[in-house]
Design a protein around this motif. Sequence first.
Motif, PDB file in Angstrom:
ATOM      1  N   THR A 118      26.645 -33.908   8.169  1.00 41.74           N
ATOM      2  CA  THR A 118      27.495 -35.123   7.335  1.00 41.74           C
ATOM      3  C   THR A 118      29.247 -35.311   7.229  1.00 41.74           C
ATOM      4  N   VAL A 119      29.315 -35.690   7.088  1.00 42.76           N
ATOM      5  CA  VAL A 119      30.808 -36.243   6.628  1.00 42.76           C
ATOM      6  C   VAL A 119      31.314 -36.470   5.626  1.00 42.76           C
ATOM      7  N   ALA A 120      30.365 -35.875   4.779  1.00 44.16           N
ATOM      8  CA  ALA A 120      30.152 -35.673   3.473  1.00 44.16           C
ATOM      9  C   ALA A 120      30.686 -33.889   2.772  1.00 44.16           C
ATOM     10  N   ASP A 121      29.823 -33.768   4.068  1.00 45.01           N
ATOM     11  CA  ASP A 121      29.924 -32.139   4.642  1.00 45.01           C
ATOM     12  C   ASP A 121      30.795 -31.244   4.649  1.00 45.01           C
ATOM     13  N   ALA A 122      31.642 -31.976   5.407  1.00 46.85           N
ATOM     14  CA  ALA A 122      33.498 -31.913   6.257  1.00 46.85           C
ATOM     15  C   ALA A 122      34.254 -32.171   5.775  1.00 46.85           C
ATOM     16  N   ALA A 123      33.938 -33.573   3.791  1.00 50.89           N
ATOM     17  CA  ALA A 123      35.071 -33.246   3.245  1.00 50.89           C
ATOM     18  C   ALA A 123      35.263 -32.216   2.145  1.00 50.89           C
ATOM     19  N   ASP A 124      33.590 -31.764   2.172  1.00 47.20           N
ATOM     20  CA  ASP A 124      33.508 -30.559   1.241  1.00 47.20           C
ATOM     21  C   ASP A 124      34.466 -29.171   1.819  1.00 47.20           C
ATOM     22  N   PHE A 125      33.999 -29.563   2.821  1.00 47.80           N
ATOM     23  CA  PHE A 125      34.669 -28.197   3.488  1.00 47.80           C
ATOM     24  C   PHE A 125      36.069 -28.041   3.050  1.00 47.80           C
ATOM     25  N   TYR A 126      36.794 -29.002   3.440  1.00 47.91           N
ATOM     26  CA  TYR A 126      38.170 -29.353   3.725  1.00 47.91           C
ATOM     27  C   TYR A 126      38.375 -29.646   1.847  1.00 47.91           C
ATOM     28  N   ARG A 127      37.653 -29.546   0.897  1.00 44.96           N
ATOM     29  CA  ARG A 127      37.871 -29.206   0.127  1.00 44.96           C
ATOM     30  C   ARG A 127      37.930 -27.693  -0.324  1.00 44.96           C
ATOM     31  N   GLY A 128      37.127 -26.626   0.287  1.00 38.39           N
ATOM     32  CA  GLY A 128      37.529 -25.198   0.177  1.00 38.39           C
ATOM     33  C   GLY A 128      38.948 -24.737   0.226  1.00 38.39           C
ATOM     34  N   PHE A 129      39.429 -25.533   1.268  1.00 38.53           N
ATOM     35  CA  PHE A 129      40.820 -25.163   1.337  1.00 38.53           C
ATOM     36  C   PHE A 129      42.296 -24.981  -0.127  1.00 38.53           C
ATOM     37  N   GLU A 130      41.080 -25.822  -0.752  1.00 36.86           N
ATOM     38  CA  GLU A 130      42.043 -25.749  -1.632  1.00 36.86           C
ATOM     39  C   GLU A 130      42.609 -24.449  -3.173  1.00 36.86           C
ATOM     40  N   TYR A 131      40.974 -23.913  -2.569  1.00 35.97           N
ATOM     41  CA  TYR A 131      40.963 -22.542  -3.301  1.00 35.97           C
ATOM     42  C   TYR A 131      42.159 -21.420  -2.662  1.00 35.97           C
ATOM     43  N   VAL A 132      41.529 -21.442  -1.682  1.00 37.47           N
ATOM     44  CA  VAL A 132      42.853 -20.478  -1.162  1.00 37.47           C
ATOM     45  C   VAL A 132      43.417 -20.312   0.221  1.00 37.47           C
ATOM     46  N   ASP A 133      44.446 -19.318   0.172  1.00 39.15           N
ATOM     47  CA  ASP A 133      45.084 -19.935   1.301  1.00 39.15           C
ATOM     48  C   ASP A 133      44.308 -18.758   2.474  1.00 39.15           C
ATOM     49  N   VAL A 134      43.922 -19.911   3.441  1.00 40.62           N
ATOM     50  CA  VAL A 134      43.008 -19.386   4.466  1.00 40.62           C
ATOM     51  C   VAL A 134      44.236 -19.449   6.150  1.00 40.62           C
ATOM     52  N   ALA A 135      44.161 -17.894   6.822  1.00 45.24           N
ATOM     53  CA  ALA A 135      45.013 -18.130   8.265  1.00 45.24           C
ATOM     54  C   ALA A 135      44.358 -18.178   9.164  1.00 45.24           C
ATOM     55  N   VAL A 136      45.217 -20.106   9.271  1.00 45.93           N
ATOM     56  CA  VAL A 136      44.364 -20.461  10.818  1.00 45.93           C
ATOM     57  C   VAL A 136      45.872 -21.289  11.686  1.00 45.93           C
ATOM     58  N   GLU A 137      44.896 -21.015  13.519  1.00 45.89           N
ATOM     59  CA  GLU A 137      45.961 -21.451  14.241  1.00 45.89           C
ATOM     60  C   GLU A 137      46.399 -23.138  14.036  1.00 45.89           C
ATOM     61  N   ASP A 138      46.886 -23.391  14.615  1.00 46.28           N
ATOM     62  CA  ASP A 138      47.487 -24.800  14.429  1.00 46.28           C
ATOM     63  C   ASP A 138      46.419 -25.546  15.647  1.00 46.28           C
ATOM     64  N   PRO A 139      46.781 -27.027  14.938  1.00 43.52           N
ATOM     65  CA  PRO A 139      45.235 -27.694  15.395  1.00 43.52           C
ATOM     66  C   PRO A 139      45.607 -27.898  16.533  1.00 43.52           C
ATOM     67  N   PRO A 140      44.309 -28.351  17.237  1.00 42.16           N
ATOM     68  CA  PRO A 140      43.886 -29.181  18.648  1.00 42.16           C
ATOM     69  C   PRO A 140      45.330 -30.184  18.737  1.00 42.16           C
ATOM     70  N   GLU A 141      46.032 -30.745  20.249  1.00 40.19           N
ATOM     71  CA  GLU A 141      46.562 -31.793  19.847  1.00 40.19           C
ATOM     72  C   GLU A 141      45.896 -33.024  19.356  1.00 40.19           C
ATOM     73  N   GLY A 142      46.152 -33.584  18.719  1.00 38.90           N
ATOM     74  CA  GLY A 142      45.395 -35.304  18.914  1.00 38.90           C
ATOM     75  C   GLY A 142      44.912 -34.777  17.409  1.00 38.90           C
TER      76      GLY A 142
END
Length: 285
Positions: A118-142
């Motif tokens: 759900t959208v709530a699951d997505a929100a919790d996923f984003y909250r996970g990035f507050e705990y540790v630094d995660v190496a990710v690539e730049d987001p796609p266009e848009g």
Amino acid sequence: MSQTIERDSAANAQLALLLDVGSAPKPGNVDRDHDLSELRMEHFFAGAIGAGEGLRQAAEGSAVGTAFERAVAGMSNQAGGNTQFGCLLLLIPLVRAAGVEDTAFTSAGVRSVVESTTVADAADFYRGFEYVDVAVEDPPEGMAALDVRRGTDAIPTLRDRDMTLYDVMSASIDDGNATEWTTGFERTFETATAIAADSGPLPNRISRAFVTRLAQDEDTLVRTEHGSDVAAEVKQRAQAARGNPEAIAKLDESFVEAGINPGTTADLLVAATFVTLEQENGVTI
């Protein structure tokens, strides 16, 4: 008379996390033979134990996002930083599928779990990035407004766009872990089959499967940290070393010296190890 007590899915997930660093060689990764400069084996041990509450929540049927955030929060409670974020992103839906009786533990069953997020699951996923630094690539266009590095700041946009966690993974082009989410964990189950078909101690089988996987797919983390050319070279060197213990040992030494860490491949091997433990009734260890 001895009594056999089966591990539950959460315990198998923690065991898979521990076996990850107990298997060697896994070129470029922390394993039982060596640490990295600022990342040590005990950080992974602590991360695996810390993730336990979130993994248990997944096994008991909690929402994927809720369990993921709890697991990441617990994992982060050690001095090494991000030890197993990507592993948990794969493990949580697998544990959820394995632990809930009305979901078959198959590729199709896990697909059902992730497609139901759900959208709530997505929100919790984003909250996970507050705990540790995660190496990710730049987001796609848009997708700049949904850059995961924004953490909780991106949640209003998630809600405005009505994006579920599965939608977020579908938009994450060329990310190895997101690919598992959107393909029914195809490579995870494929690798688990290879581990189960191999012989010998489980850590040795995991090590061999790691090199095989590294020889098949470019590692996302290597590409993020070192670029496409290095990622392609890593794949080619794994292909050349596969099946030759001496060559694999030299490859490991070379990767450690160069700071090349195929972490996304390690994430997949943790997931595949979990599947193996579940499908083999815990595997005699």
